[in-house]
Design a protein around this motif. Structure first.
Motif, PDB file in Angstrom:
ATOM      1  N   PRO A 237       0.787  -1.373   0.050  1.00 11.32           N
ATOM      2  CA  PRO A 237      -0.078   0.056   0.019  1.00 11.32           C
ATOM      3  C   PRO A 237       0.939   1.200  -0.033  1.00 11.32           C
ATOM      4  CG  PRO A 237       0.374  -1.017   2.205  1.00 11.32           C
ATOM      5  CD  PRO A 237       0.916  -2.000   1.452  1.00 11.32           C
ATOM      6  N   ILE A 238       1.492   1.670  -1.207  1.00 11.35           N
ATOM      7  CA  ILE A 238       2.380   2.693  -1.124  1.00 11.35           C
ATOM      8  C   ILE A 238       1.854   4.112  -1.125  1.00 11.35           C
ATOM      9  CG2 ILE A 238       4.189   3.584  -2.650  1.00 11.35           C
ATOM     10  CD1 ILE A 238       4.988   0.937  -1.592  1.00 11.35           C
ATOM     11  N   LEU A 239       2.250   4.976  -0.550  1.00 11.02           N
ATOM     12  CA  LEU A 239       2.036   6.282  -0.381  1.00 11.02           C
ATOM     13  C   LEU A 239       2.495   7.040  -1.960  1.00 11.02           C
ATOM     14  CD1 LEU A 239       2.117   7.526   3.347  1.00 11.02           C
ATOM     15  CD2 LEU A 239       0.089   7.612   1.934  1.00 11.02           C
ATOM     16  N   SER A 240       1.770   7.833  -2.366  1.00 10.51           N
ATOM     17  CA  SER A 240       2.505   8.390  -3.510  1.00 10.51           C
ATOM     18  C   SER A 240       2.990   9.827  -3.011  1.00 10.51           C
ATOM     19  CB  SER A 240       1.427   8.991  -4.673  1.00 10.51           C
ATOM     20  OG  SER A 240       0.402  10.085  -4.081  1.00 10.51           O
ATOM     21  N   ALA A 241       4.071  10.554  -4.061  1.00  8.01           N
ATOM     22  CA  ALA A 241       4.685  11.516  -3.225  1.00  8.01           C
ATOM     23  C   ALA A 241       3.683  12.543  -3.022  1.00  8.01           C
ATOM     24  CB  ALA A 241       5.508  12.128  -4.513  1.00  8.01           C
TER      25      ALA A 241
END
Length: 517
Positions: A237-241
């Motif tokens: 579950p990656i956070l975007s920049a």
């Protein structure tokens, strides 16, 4: 050798026909033409592209001559073309010539002055238009350069500008040079980048350096995005920049604890409510595994690697607590034993180091591109002998080291493959470079190139942190010889860098390990 084409001049009346003599158009061998008296003494006939054009395509515009009492052809106009053709030759061995009656001295002098005083070269906008027309006809950039004897960088710049309306309009109006227009054209799609270039131009900073920073930052963002997508494809579950920038806080789970103050086992991190993954970049400082130290060994360069970090952006929802309680800044002070002011000073210094390291890497690209053109010079600039003398007589370690290793940076700047191995490797190549520079001027320039390349080989991100007197000496000389340094390079000259876009780069990737506290 002479080929003759006679064309009778058209006459309107019998009286006019008596006054006008028939003109001749001949093809003459340049060496057979006598160079007559001319008001222009500086021929500037050593221009590389002009000589190349004459040699490959010949003299395209006829020179003007007259016959003296002995029947010899004496030059009136076209001295530079004739002298150059005699030196380098033409495809046919001849040049076109228009034969006119011998003028009076007053007429000759007046005509020669008018020819040179009122001559105007093509405007850069006209060069762009001509290059565009050739490109539309299907002529390649290489062929355009060959046909026109315009250097390839200028042709490339012109082709870039033809595809950017705003930059081309500014070139046409005289607001930008062709080189500047090509730089602006590259970033015309990005208003923020254009604004940074405008600021650099306004404050007379180097556009080349600012453009390289923009390229490097774009490449970094692209690499960051690619890593995010890679990890996202693995199911994390990656956070975007953008999400990181919008979050009120981004806290590392490893630095948080349960209500009892215990650390949470790593295998439980994915189960924390609202847990996400932030991709950060951390510096790796390799250690020399060889216990035996060698004087010539270079310290391993630190590098950055991507690290996925489990974080939360809503502490209350996560059910976790900061260890020791209180705000993140208080926790930081408790853990590190430093005040908030000290912590902020440390973070500010780290931001400065990150920004300057990035700026140095970009500046290195620009500087080495400039040095590639510099070492190709035929003659050394003013002051070169003094720099060479200082390097040789003092036995500066950068030159000694380069000599021991057969000048690898010099090979790189000259576009020669660097020989592999150590003992004897590169000796033959060095010998060829040295023997090729047989004339005094060429030998001086080659030696200067070796000295400057040796210095360049010792530079790195450490240079702006710990500049030496020799750094200031060499870079100062390069500035005198036409190099425009970036703000971070000016530190080597003892100048305080001025606030600029160079120090305002996006450090979120590097700062994430701190922000996710």
């Amino acid at each position: 050798m002479t080929d003759t084409i006679q064309t009778p001049a058209a006459t309107a009346t019998d009286e006019a026909s008596e006054a006008v003599q028939a003109e001749e158009f001949l093809y003459l061998a340049p060496a057979e033409i006598i160079i007559g008296t001319n008001v222009r003494t500086d021929l500037r006939a050593d221009h590389k592209e002009f000589r190349k054009s004459i040699k490959e395509r010949g003299v395209l515009e006829a020179v003007t001559v007259y016959r003296n009492e002995d029947g010899q052809h004496v030059l009136l106009r076209g001295q530079r073309r004739t002298v150059t053709a005699a030196e380098v030759g033409t495809p046919t061995g001849l040049l076109p010539a228009r034969v006119v009656p011998q003028p009076a001295d007053a007429d000759r002098i007046g005509d020669q002055m008018v020819e040179n005083i009122h001559r105007a070269g093509m405007r850069e906008a006209e060069i762009v238009a001509g290059v565009e027309q050739l490109a539309l006809l299907g002529v390649s950039a290489a062929q355009i350069a060959k046909r026109t004897s315009i250097d390839r960088p200028t042709v490339n710049a012109a082709l870039v500008v033809t595809k950017a309306d705003q930059s081309r309009n500014r070139l046409d109006s005289g607001d930008l040079t062709l080189e500047e227009a090509a730089t602006f054209a590259e970033f015309e799609h990005d208003p923020e980048a254009v604004e940074r270039l405008e600021n650099a131009k306004r404050w007379r900073r180097s556009l080349a350096h600012e453009a390289q920073r923009l390229r490097d930052e774009a490449a970094e963002r692209e690499a960051d995005a690619a890593e995010v997508e890679r990890l996202r494809a693995e199911g994390l579950p990656i956070l975007s920049a953008e999400e990181v920038a919008e979050a009120d806080e981004v806290l590392r789970i490893e630095r948080l604890g349960t209500e009892d103050g215990e650390s949470l086992p790593e295998e439980e991190w994915p189960n924390v409510p609202g847990a996400r993954v932030q991709v950060v970049k951390e510096w790796v400082y390799p250690e020399d595994e060889d216990d035996e130290e060698h004087e010539d060994d270079e310290p391993a360069e630190p590098y950055q690697q991507y690290v996925p970090v489990w974080v939360v952006t809503d502490l209350d929802a996560s059910g976790l607590r900061r260890r020791g309680g209180g705000s993140s800044s208080t926790a930081s002070a408790d853990e590190g034993g430093e005040s908030e002011e000290e912590a902020e000073a440390r973070r500010e210094e780290r931001r400065r180091v990150i920004a300057n390291n990035k700026a140095w890497a970009s500046a290195e690209t620009v500087r080495r591109e400039w040095l590639t053109g510099f070492v190709a010079r035929k003659t050394a600039p003013k002051g070169a002998e003094a720099l060479i003398c200082e390097a040789v007589v003092t036995g500066h370690h950068s030159l000694s080291k380069a000599m021991d290793h057969r000048h690898p940076m010099l090979f790189t700047l000259l576009g020669i493959d660097v020989p592999t191995g150590y003992y004897g490797a590169g000796h033959d190549e060095c010998h060829k470079i040295a023997t090729k520079a047989s004339a005094p001027k060429a030998a001086t320039m080659t030696t200067l190139a070796a000295v400057v390349a040796a210095w360049e080989a010792t530079t790195g991100k450490h240079s702006w942190r710990n500049p030496t007197a020799w750094d200031a000496r060499v870079l100062g000389a390069l500035v005198e010889w036409g190099y425009q340094p970036s703000e971070v390079e000016r530190i080597l000259l003892g100048e305080e860098p001025q606030p600029s876009a160079e120090s305002d780069g996006d450090d979120t990737g590097d700062e994430a390990s701190d922000s996710a506290a």
